[in-house]
Design an enzyme around this catalytic site. Structure first.
Site, PDB file in Angstrom:
ATOM      1  N   HIS A   1      46.165  40.676  33.753  1.00 56.65           N
ATOM      2  CA  HIS A   1      46.218  39.775  35.150  1.00 56.65           C
ATOM      3  C   HIS A   1      47.596  39.059  35.341  1.00 56.65           C
ATOM      4  CE1 HIS A   1      44.218  36.636  38.048  1.00 56.65           C
ATOM      5  NE2 HIS A   1      44.491  38.367  39.025  1.00 56.65           N
TER       6      HIS A   1
ATOM      7  N   HIS B   1      52.143  37.166  43.951  1.00 53.89           N
ATOM      8  CA  HIS B   1      50.550  36.465  44.251  1.00 53.89           C
ATOM      9  C   HIS B   1      50.694  35.731  45.908  1.00 53.89           C
ATOM     10  CE1 HIS B   1      46.644  35.127  44.740  1.00 53.89           C
ATOM     11  NE2 HIS B   1      46.298  36.309  44.119  1.00 53.89           N
TER      12      HIS B   1
END
Length: 243
Positions: free
Chosen positions: A6, A48
């Site tokens: 991730h 992100h």
């Protein structure tokens, strides 16, 4: 079950940096998940948050900086890791795909299109064109919380796999995803049940669940039959998958 790091190996290294991707690769995991947005000058970049504040020493929104300006920020996530790492540059998607193509013929990447909070016009086409330019269509999954964007991606590039990111949960997700001609359901672990996985399996839909960090949960979702677990600790995922 496949294991995807991730934002790379984000549990131990600054997320969404080339260092985190390299370290994830070294664990023997199957691939990584990363996030793509557009700079002011239209360059697909990997970060992100819509703002650079949390993971870099900069301030402000990605969309307000050119890529050259973004490269001046230290993305070593100083608030979390202090001075543990040297200067880390925000990667461009082009830089990442060039590395991905070089390191392995099997390493896969889930590219999350970050266009659900701020909609970047043309992001889908830019990413698809770049993936095609590297010949990586069969090793990429495009996902987003903006499900309409993913439907658009599937229309533009039916040869690239796609996934609906879902924050909470929906009943009978397999039918929902199948009827939109999408390939994967990407649920939050917190809301995933065996029933959801079964619904997807019955409809030919794969399940890639996030974010699965504990070995007990990794073993559980593997037993349920998910296709991939997305984890901050890909070393744990590899261990659980082999166990």
């Amino acid at each position: 079950m496949k294991v995807l790091g991730h934002r790379g190996y984000s549990g131990e290294y600054p997320e969404n940096t080339m260092l985190a991707f390299q370290k994830a690769f070294e664990t023997g995991c199957d691939g990584v998940e990363l996030d793509v947005q557009l700079s002011k000058d239209g360059i697909p970049v990997i970060m992100h948050d819509e703002a650079v504040d949390r993971t870099s020493d900069g301030k402000g929104l990605i969309k307000d900086y050119t890529y050259r300006e973004l490269c001046r920020f230290n993305c070593s996530y100083p608030d979390k890791f202090k001075d543990a790492f040297d200067f880390q540059k925000i990667p461009s998607l082009e830089e990442y795909l060039a590395w991905m193509k070089q390191v392995s013929h099997t390493f896969v990447t889930n590219i999350e299109l970050k266009n659900s909070i701020y909609y970047y016009g043309g992001l889908e086409k830019k990413v698809i064109d770049m993936v095609r330019s590297f010949g990586l269509e069969d090793r990429i999954i495009l996902s987003s919380f903006n499900n309409a964007s993913i439907v658009n991606c599937k229309l533009m590039a039916p040869e690239i796999q796609t996934g609906f990111l879902i924050e909470t949960c929906i009943g009978n997700p397999g039918v929902y995803v199948r009827e939109q001609m999408v390939d994967f359901y990407h649920p939050n672990l917190k809301y995933l049940t065996q029933e959801h996985v079964t619904s997807c399996m019955e409809n030919g839909i794969g399940v890639n669940v996030w974010t699965v960090n504990e070995e007990e949960d990794l073993r559980k979702v593997e037993a349920w039959g998910v296709q991939a677990a997305i984890t901050n600790f890909p070393d744990r995922g590899v261990k659980a998958a082999k166990g």
